[in-house]
Design a protein around this motif. Structure first.
Motif, PDB file in Angstrom:
ATOM      1  N   VAL A 159      71.948 102.721 -50.374  1.00 14.09           N
ATOM      2  CA  VAL A 159      72.381 102.173 -51.653  1.00 14.09           C
ATOM      3  C   VAL A 159      71.134 101.940 -52.509  1.00 14.09           C
ATOM      4  CG1 VAL A 159      73.625 100.323 -52.826  1.00 14.09           C
ATOM      5  CG2 VAL A 159      74.306 101.018 -50.510  1.00 14.09           C
ATOM      6  N   VAL A 160      71.071 102.576 -53.677  1.00 12.31           N
ATOM      7  CA  VAL A 160      69.927 102.418 -54.581  1.00 12.31           C
ATOM      8  C   VAL A 160      70.277 101.360 -55.622  1.00 12.31           C
ATOM      9  CG1 VAL A 160      68.339 103.579 -56.160  1.00 12.31           C
ATOM     10  CG2 VAL A 160      69.343 104.841 -54.229  1.00 12.31           C
ATOM     11  N   VAL A 161      69.438 100.309 -55.708  1.00 16.28           N
ATOM     12  CA  VAL A 161      69.715  99.186 -56.604  1.00 16.28           C
ATOM     13  C   VAL A 161      68.436  98.765 -57.322  1.00 16.28           C
ATOM     14  CG1 VAL A 161      70.517  96.808 -56.771  1.00 16.28           C
ATOM     15  CG2 VAL A 161      71.526  98.327 -55.072  1.00 16.28           C
ATOM     16  N   GLY A 162      68.487  98.675 -58.646  1.00 14.10           N
ATOM     17  CA  GLY A 162      67.359  98.151 -59.412  1.00 14.10           C
ATOM     18  C   GLY A 162      66.119  99.020 -59.308  1.00 14.10           C
ATOM     19  N   GLU A 163      64.988  98.444 -59.721  1.00 15.95           N
ATOM     20  CA  GLU A 163      63.735  99.183 -59.731  1.00 15.95           C
ATOM     21  C   GLU A 163      62.744  98.671 -58.695  1.00 15.95           C
ATOM     22  OE1 GLU A 163      62.777 102.012 -61.235  1.00 15.95           O
ATOM     23  OE2 GLU A 163      64.899 102.098 -61.742  1.00 15.95           O
ATOM     24  N   ALA A 164      62.782  97.379 -58.383  1.00 16.28           N
ATOM     25  CA  ALA A 164      61.807  96.778 -57.481  1.00 16.28           C
ATOM     26  C   ALA A 164      62.468  96.357 -56.172  1.00 16.28           C
ATOM     27  CB  ALA A 164      61.140  95.567 -58.136  1.00 16.28           C
ATOM     28  N   TYR A 165      61.641  96.133 -55.155  1.00 13.91           N
ATOM     29  CA  TYR A 165      62.153  95.700 -53.856  1.00 13.91           C
ATOM     30  C   TYR A 165      62.987  94.434 -53.980  1.00 13.91           C
ATOM     31  CZ  TYR A 165      62.183  93.332 -49.359  1.00 13.91           C
ATOM     32  OH  TYR A 165      62.582  92.639 -48.240  1.00 13.91           O
ATOM     33  N   SER A 166      62.561  93.501 -54.816  1.00 16.78           N
ATOM     34  CA  SER A 166      63.297  92.239 -54.943  1.00 16.78           C
ATOM     35  C   SER A 166      64.725  92.464 -55.421  1.00 16.78           C
ATOM     36  CB  SER A 166      62.557  91.294 -55.896  1.00 16.78           C
ATOM     37  OG  SER A 166      62.390  91.896 -57.161  1.00 16.78           O
ATOM     38  N   ASP A 167      64.950  93.475 -56.258  1.00 21.34           N
ATOM     39  CA  ASP A 167      66.305  93.803 -56.714  1.00 21.34           C
ATOM     40  C   ASP A 167      67.159  94.291 -55.546  1.00 21.34           C
ATOM     41  OD1 ASP A 167      65.498  93.324 -59.396  1.00 21.34           O
ATOM     42  OD2 ASP A 167      64.714  95.361 -59.528  1.00 21.34           O
ATOM     43  N   ALA A 168      66.567  95.166 -54.728  1.00 19.73           N
ATOM     44  CA  ALA A 168      67.289  95.676 -53.567  1.00 19.73           C
ATOM     45  C   ALA A 168      67.590  94.566 -52.576  1.00 19.73           C
ATOM     46  CB  ALA A 168      66.483  96.789 -52.895  1.00 19.73           C
ATOM     47  N   LEU A 169      66.632  93.649 -52.402  1.00 19.89           N
ATOM     48  CA  LEU A 169      66.831  92.539 -51.466  1.00 19.89           C
ATOM     49  C   LEU A 169      67.976  91.632 -51.919  1.00 19.89           C
ATOM     50  CD1 LEU A 169      66.008  90.893 -48.989  1.00 19.89           C
ATOM     51  CD2 LEU A 169      64.302  89.735 -50.413  1.00 19.89           C
ATOM     52  N   ALA A 170      68.039  91.321 -53.200  1.00 19.27           N
ATOM     53  CA  ALA A 170      69.112  90.451 -53.710  1.00 19.27           C
ATOM     54  C   ALA A 170      70.478  91.089 -53.457  1.00 19.27           C
ATOM     55  CB  ALA A 170      68.905  90.183 -55.194  1.00 19.27           C
ATOM     56  N   ALA A 171      70.600  92.381 -53.711  1.00 17.26           N
ATOM     57  CA  ALA A 171      71.869  93.074 -53.477  1.00 17.26           C
ATOM     58  C   ALA A 171      72.189  93.153 -51.992  1.00 17.26           C
ATOM     59  CB  ALA A 171      71.797  94.478 -54.076  1.00 17.26           C
TER      60      ALA A 171
END
Length: 317
Positions: free
Chosen positions: A125-137
């Motif tokens: 699943v690709v989410v946002g631009e930064a690692y923190s965006d992926a972590l939140a999702a």
């Protein structure tokens, strides 16, 4: 309460499990020993710990397998947010254990890493631009499914697994004078420093454009930083992990920053001269030597941890 320090006893116990039951998955990676002059460095010897040859193409396999082995895994499987390497390692460990895996990656992650994840059977699943965006999702999804969360760098089992790499270096060559370690969220340096303690000098290396540990030291505590640059897909955490912060406060004196040009030059040198196809994050240790940011004593043995190889080969051109 202060975050716990990982002990050498914990690392030793983890390594024994790997050796006795999972040697087909966690490999003893080579320790290449070269005279300093072979790399243009004025020191006695340089060791290259070729951990990019580990299962999944990085050191991350050690911590991710240990995390999965240390906890019950529900039917929903395991879940992780990652710039790529932790996800690949988790997916590889999940496949080896026959469980499901879901990986959240940011837009900055490379296509090569996403393709590798898919090939390992993970749902990507690709989410946002930064690692923190992926972590939140990822954390939101984990609450919905109850899957076992594997954190890319801030769990006791993850640092303990990473520490087995340092133990392996000592078994292969003894104690080096210094060990140069790339830092993103800090899982690798947290484990390495916890094994060596202060018996070897552990040096933390970060890109100037992703200074999580360096800025935390300036502030006196972990803080959020902006991350970008050549190594952001691997070293793109916005805040140093709490466990790594505790370990580096206890055991690591030196925290150095490197510019993207020196990192790229070191990456290209390793390919051109030694035919080591490694990602930018793995080139920081050599960059620290070749740029003069770290100047070892003339009689010192320096160990460079070559931590990962998940890259698009075309990027070496």
């Amino acid at each position: 309460m202060a975050d716990p320090l990982i002990t050498r006893a914990q690392i030793e116990a983890c390594a024994k499990v790997f050796e006795e039951k999972y040697s087909h998955f966690i490999h003893q990676t080579p320790l290449m020993k070269l005279p300093g002059k072979a790399l243009g460095i004025a020191c006695a010897e340089v060791w290259l710990k070729l951990e990019h040859m580990q299962t999944g193409g990085s050191f991350k396999a050690r911590g991710m397998l240990n995390r999965l082995l240390s906890n019950p895994i529900p039917d929903s499987g395991v879940i992780v947010a990652s710039g790529g390497n932790a996800g690949i390692a988790t997916a590889a460990a999940a496949r080896a254990l026959g469980v499901r895996c879901e990986v959240f990656v940011p837009g900055v992650s490379s296509l090569a890493k996403r393709e590798r994840l898919a090939a390992l059977g993970a749902k990507v699943v690709v989410v946002g631009e930064a690692y923190s965006d992926a972590l939140a999702a990822c954390l939101k999804r984990q609450q919905q499914t109850g899957a076992l969360l594997t954190h890319a760098y801030d769990q006791v089992e993850v640092l303990t697994g990473a520490g087995t790499l340092a133990r392996e270096i000592e078994l292969q060559g003894g104690l080096p004078g210094s060990v140069l370690v790339s830092v993103g969220g800090g899982g690798l340096i947290g484990g390495v420093a916890s094994w060596f303690e202060q018996r070897s000098r552990v040096v933390a290396l970060e890109p100037e454009l992703a200074p999580t540990l360096f800025n935390a030291r300036f502030a006196g505590e972990p803080v959020d930083v902006a991350v970008s640059g050549i190594a952001a897909d691997s070293l793109g955490a916005r805040r140093i992990g709490a466990l790594a912060w505790a370990a580096t406060q206890a055991y690591v004196r030196d925290s150095l920053l490197l510019d993207d040009i020196s990192i790229k030059q070191a990456q290209q040198w390793l390919w051109r001269e030694l035919k080591l196809e490694i990602e930018p994050a793995a080139a920081l240790p050599l960059a620290a030597l070749q740029s003069g940011r770290y100047l070892p004593p003339a009689n010192e043995t320096v160990c460079l941890i070559i931590c990962g190889a998940n890259l698009d080969p075309a990027s070496l051109g």
